[in-house]
Design a protein around this motif. Sequence first.
Motif, PDB file in Angstrom:
ATOM      1  N   ILE A  51       0.705  -1.269  -0.021  1.00  0.00           N
ATOM      2  CA  ILE A  51       0.093  -0.156   0.115  1.00  0.00           C
ATOM      3  C   ILE A  51       1.056   1.189  -0.023  1.00  0.00           C
ATOM      4  CG2 ILE A  51      -1.922   1.346   1.355  1.00  0.00           C
ATOM      5  CD1 ILE A  51      -2.712  -1.526   2.386  1.00  0.00           C
ATOM      6  N   GLN A  52       2.005   1.225   0.796  1.00  0.00           N
ATOM      7  CA  GLN A  52       2.910   2.189   0.878  1.00  0.00           C
ATOM      8  C   GLN A  52       3.536   2.684  -0.571  1.00  0.00           C
ATOM      9  OE1 GLN A  52       6.312   2.468   3.371  1.00  0.00           O
ATOM     10  NE2 GLN A  52       5.627   3.758   4.736  1.00  0.00           N
ATOM     11  N   ASP A  53       3.866   1.438  -1.070  1.00  0.00           N
ATOM     12  CA  ASP A  53       4.503   1.669  -2.363  1.00  0.00           C
ATOM     13  C   ASP A  53       3.445   2.279  -3.570  1.00  0.00           C
ATOM     14  OD1 ASP A  53       6.767   0.320  -1.471  1.00  0.00           O
ATOM     15  OD2 ASP A  53       6.525  -1.552  -2.314  1.00  0.00           O
ATOM     16  N   LYS A  54       2.328   2.172  -3.297  1.00  0.00           N
ATOM     17  CA  LYS A  54       1.358   2.772  -4.121  1.00  0.00           C
ATOM     18  C   LYS A  54       1.215   4.094  -3.834  1.00  0.00           C
ATOM     19  CE  LYS A  54      -2.005  -0.963  -5.254  1.00  0.00           C
ATOM     20  NZ  LYS A  54      -2.644  -1.980  -5.031  1.00  0.00           N
ATOM     21  N   GLY A  55       1.930   4.810  -2.958  1.00  0.00           N
ATOM     22  CA  GLY A  55       1.878   6.281  -2.540  1.00  0.00           C
ATOM     23  C   GLY A  55       0.858   6.556  -1.353  1.00  0.00           C
ATOM     24  N   TYR A  56       0.396   5.560  -0.818  1.00  0.00           N
ATOM     25  CA  TYR A  56      -0.514   5.975   0.335  1.00  0.00           C
ATOM     26  C   TYR A  56       0.339   6.097   1.557  1.00  0.00           C
ATOM     27  CZ  TYR A  56      -4.211   4.425  -2.870  1.00  0.00           C
ATOM     28  OH  TYR A  56      -5.205   4.278  -3.894  1.00  0.00           O
ATOM     29  N   ASP A  57      -0.113   7.200   2.420  1.00  0.00           N
ATOM     30  CA  ASP A  57       0.427   7.224   3.913  1.00  0.00           C
ATOM     31  C   ASP A  57      -0.377   6.114   4.648  1.00  0.00           C
ATOM     32  OD1 ASP A  57       1.988   9.485   3.228  1.00  0.00           O
ATOM     33  OD2 ASP A  57       0.612  11.013   3.965  1.00  0.00           O
ATOM     34  N   VAL A  58       0.184   5.394   5.489  1.00  0.00           N
ATOM     35  CA  VAL A  58      -0.363   4.437   6.386  1.00  0.00           C
ATOM     36  C   VAL A  58      -0.190   4.807   7.973  1.00  0.00           C
ATOM     37  CG1 VAL A  58      -0.789   1.940   6.826  1.00  0.00           C
ATOM     38  CG2 VAL A  58      -0.184   2.776   4.410  1.00  0.00           C
ATOM     39  N   VAL A  59      -1.151   4.837   8.727  1.00  0.00           N
ATOM     40  CA  VAL A  59      -1.028   4.871   9.937  1.00  0.00           C
ATOM     41  C   VAL A  59      -1.760   3.591  10.577  1.00  0.00           C
ATOM     42  CG1 VAL A  59      -1.686   5.919  11.986  1.00  0.00           C
ATOM     43  CG2 VAL A  59      -1.157   7.531  10.008  1.00  0.00           C
ATOM     44  N   LEU A  60      -1.106   3.047  11.461  1.00  0.00           N
ATOM     45  CA  LEU A  60      -1.603   1.708  12.012  1.00  0.00           C
ATOM     46  C   LEU A  60      -2.077   1.923  13.610  1.00  0.00           C
ATOM     47  CD1 LEU A  60       0.511  -1.324  11.456  1.00  0.00           C
ATOM     48  CD2 LEU A  60      -1.714  -0.868  10.342  1.00  0.00           C
ATOM     49  N   VAL A  61      -3.271   1.326  13.687  1.00  0.00           N
ATOM     50  CA  VAL A  61      -3.884   1.256  15.081  1.00  0.00           C
ATOM     51  C   VAL A  61      -3.944  -0.098  15.469  1.00  0.00           C
ATOM     52  CG1 VAL A  61      -5.724   1.709  16.875  1.00  0.00           C
ATOM     53  CG2 VAL A  61      -5.148   3.526  15.028  1.00  0.00           C
ATOM     54  N   SER A  62      -2.920  -0.800  16.529  1.00  0.00           N
ATOM     55  CA  SER A  62      -3.063  -2.206  16.624  1.00  0.00           C
ATOM     56  C   SER A  62      -3.330  -2.362  17.877  1.00  0.00           C
ATOM     57  CB  SER A  62      -1.663  -2.766  16.054  1.00  0.00           C
ATOM     58  OG  SER A  62      -1.561  -4.101  16.446  1.00  0.00           O
ATOM     59  N   SER A  63      -4.467  -3.555  18.138  1.00  0.00           N
ATOM     60  CA  SER A  63      -4.651  -4.155  19.442  1.00  0.00           C
ATOM     61  C   SER A  63      -3.745  -5.125  19.647  1.00  0.00           C
ATOM     62  CB  SER A  63      -5.960  -4.322  19.380  1.00  0.00           C
ATOM     63  OG  SER A  63      -7.036  -3.550  19.018  1.00  0.00           O
ATOM     64  N   GLU A 139       5.903  12.173   7.002  1.00  0.00           N
ATOM     65  CA  GLU A 139       6.979  12.747   6.215  1.00  0.00           C
ATOM     66  C   GLU A 139       8.043  11.830   5.940  1.00  0.00           C
ATOM     67  OE1 GLU A 139       8.120  16.526   7.266  1.00  0.00           O
ATOM     68  OE2 GLU A 139       5.924  17.277   7.377  1.00  0.00           O
ATOM     69  N   ARG A 140       8.657  11.222   6.883  1.00  0.00           N
ATOM     70  CA  ARG A 140       9.733  10.360   6.690  1.00  0.00           C
ATOM     71  C   ARG A 140       9.544   8.791   6.391  1.00  0.00           C
ATOM     72  NH1 ARG A 140      10.049  14.335   9.731  1.00  0.00           N
ATOM     73  NH2 ARG A 140      12.119  15.534   9.897  1.00  0.00           N
ATOM     74  N   ASN A 141       8.363   8.519   5.975  1.00  0.00           N
ATOM     75  CA  ASN A 141       7.983   7.163   5.409  1.00  0.00           C
ATOM     76  C   ASN A 141       7.883   6.115   6.524  1.00  0.00           C
ATOM     77  OD1 ASN A 141       6.940   7.525   2.932  1.00  0.00           O
ATOM     78  ND2 ASN A 141       8.883   7.303   2.240  1.00  0.00           N
ATOM     79  N   VAL A 142       7.720   6.680   7.968  1.00  0.00           N
ATOM     80  CA  VAL A 142       7.763   5.737   9.073  1.00  0.00           C
ATOM     81  C   VAL A 142       6.207   5.550   9.181  1.00  0.00           C
ATOM     82  CG1 VAL A 142       8.362   5.488  11.486  1.00  0.00           C
ATOM     83  CG2 VAL A 142       9.767   7.100   9.951  1.00  0.00           C
ATOM     84  N   ILE A 143       5.922   4.337   9.798  1.00  0.00           N
ATOM     85  CA  ILE A 143       4.705   3.952   9.968  1.00  0.00           C
ATOM     86  C   ILE A 143       4.399   4.117  11.560  1.00  0.00           C
ATOM     87  CG2 ILE A 143       3.107   1.901   9.725  1.00  0.00           C
ATOM     88  CD1 ILE A 143       3.585   1.501   7.135  1.00  0.00           C
ATOM     89  N   PRO A 144       3.509   4.983  11.963  1.00  0.00           N
ATOM     90  CA  PRO A 144       3.224   5.006  13.184  1.00  0.00           C
ATOM     91  C   PRO A 144       2.225   3.786  13.689  1.00  0.00           C
ATOM     92  CG  PRO A 144       2.658   6.990  12.060  1.00  0.00           C
ATOM     93  CD  PRO A 144       2.993   6.151  11.164  1.00  0.00           C
ATOM     94  N   ILE A 145       2.568   3.109  14.782  1.00  0.00           N
ATOM     95  CA  ILE A 145       1.663   2.223  15.187  1.00  0.00           C
ATOM     96  C   ILE A 145       1.219   2.792  16.605  1.00  0.00           C
ATOM     97  CG2 ILE A 145       1.566  -0.112  15.879  1.00  0.00           C
ATOM     98  CD1 ILE A 145       3.876  -0.875  14.167  1.00  0.00           C
ATOM     99  N   ILE A 146      -0.082   2.756  16.564  1.00  0.00           N
ATOM    100  CA  ILE A 146      -0.690   3.283  17.760  1.00  0.00           C
ATOM    101  C   ILE A 146      -1.814   2.385  18.645  1.00  0.00           C
ATOM    102  CG2 ILE A 146      -2.623   5.361  18.533  1.00  0.00           C
ATOM    103  CD1 ILE A 146      -1.541   6.738  15.641  1.00  0.00           C
ATOM    104  N   ASN A 147      -1.504   2.688  20.015  1.00  0.00           N
ATOM    105  CA  ASN A 147      -2.350   1.645  20.716  1.00  0.00           C
ATOM    106  C   ASN A 147      -2.845   2.672  22.022  1.00  0.00           C
ATOM    107  OD1 ASN A 147      -3.965  -0.321  21.812  1.00  0.00           O
ATOM    108  ND2 ASN A 147      -2.119  -1.585  22.253  1.00  0.00           N
ATOM    109  N   GLU A 148      -3.973   2.131  22.534  1.00  0.00           N
ATOM    110  CA  GLU A 148      -4.043   2.990  23.851  1.00  0.00           C
ATOM    111  C   GLU A 148      -2.978   2.806  25.079  1.00  0.00           C
ATOM    112  OE1 GLU A 148      -8.091   2.529  25.407  1.00  0.00           O
ATOM    113  OE2 GLU A 148      -7.603   4.414  26.873  1.00  0.00           O
ATOM    114  N   ASN A 149      -2.687   3.785  25.722  1.00  0.00           N
ATOM    115  CA  ASN A 149      -1.724   3.613  26.681  1.00  0.00           C
ATOM    116  C   ASN A 149      -2.493   2.712  27.964  1.00  0.00           C
ATOM    117  OD1 ASN A 149       0.652   3.690  28.331  1.00  0.00           O
ATOM    118  ND2 ASN A 149       0.755   5.810  28.204  1.00  0.00           N
TER     119      ASN A 149
END
Length: 384
Positions: A51-63, A139-149
């Motif tokens: 997906i990233q290679d297609k040019g999309y920004d991706v943000v993950l929210v992972s449980s 901006e740096r093509n890093v994937i943020p992986i978010i969860n609740e604290n």
Amino acid sequence: MIRQDILKNIKRVVIKIGSSVISNKDKGRSALECGLSKDWVRHYARQIKLIQDKGYDVVLVSSGAIMAGRERLGLSRADLSIPEKQACAAIGQSFLMHTYEKAFEKKDIKVAQILLSHDDLGNRRRYLNAKHTIEALLERNVIPIINENDSVTVEEIKIGDNDTLSATVACLVDAQLLIILSDVEGLFNRDPSIKIKGEKAELLSHVARVNDEIERTAGKSNNKLTVGGMYTKVIAAKKTMSFGIPTLVVNGLDEKVLENIFSAKDVGTLFWSGKGKIRDRKHWIAHTLKPAGTLVVDAGARKALVERGKSLLPAGLVKIKGEFEFGKAVIIVDEEGKEIGRGLVNYNSRDLLQIKGMKTPAIKKLIGKSFYEEVIHRDDLVIF
Ligand code: GLU
């Protein structure tokens, strides 16, 4: 057609991965004995790279933190205490991130962990801070992986489920699509687990509006592994829809699901009204702040708010529920208890109890200098 149009117009996607999607339950374990499946994490790292290679920004929210921690501690009881769950989250979160890090490293992608709490999102300054951090990562093509604290959040003020969190994140990062990867196909017209002879439950491909009936159809979850069920997904979709963001609820256990989504195939349930972007600050009032109380208003005030776009005045107040201070978010309901909207109050609950139903001159006399004409000014008001 709708799906193609959406894909044409998106740049940024939030993908929520539910615990059951990355669990190793396929190895014959009961839901509570499941741990994290490295294979599934690797699978999604590969898919997200595409997906990233297609040019999309991706943000993950992972449980998956609590699930991974449970397995590592061997705690498969259903009734874990809150500190036990928080300990599981603390252990599991670092393991979860380690697993993602390893999987994405193979694809030459860096990941970053962001743990959010309701306090962070309910405070405008911290909300913006989180937003800026995520922007800098993307901006740096890093994937943020978010969860609740989870390990430090007190139960009463938790966001509670990652469906809600992912909707908030989608709004926070101005995403144009939220994908919720779950262990069911999407929303059905009735509970598909109940077998009725000769009547098949039908998958709803498109929901244009989340009304009471859709909420009822979604029911409540009975999955022991995850927190949310279809209900929290539908409520999450309601949030994103009011912000103009389409949401797809799909089966993440189908290995091809992301490919299918990005080639505009008709998978899962799409929640999309096609319109209705409300302003950022208003969205924050309506969906991010935890309401501290409820104001019941009479029919006249209801009409003024809903039909005439007016501010809420003390004269229309019938009842005040809860104790709150000036500036807090409250829910506004009509006399039947139906929610009309939300807003930030100009008075604390003690003052409101005194001035409810009163007209302006009398209030001025009673309150003096700190008098406000409106209980909630229309700029601080969101009507649903
Ligand atoms: N934050 C929880 C975890 O990582 C999951 C909450 C949810 O499943 O919605 O275990």
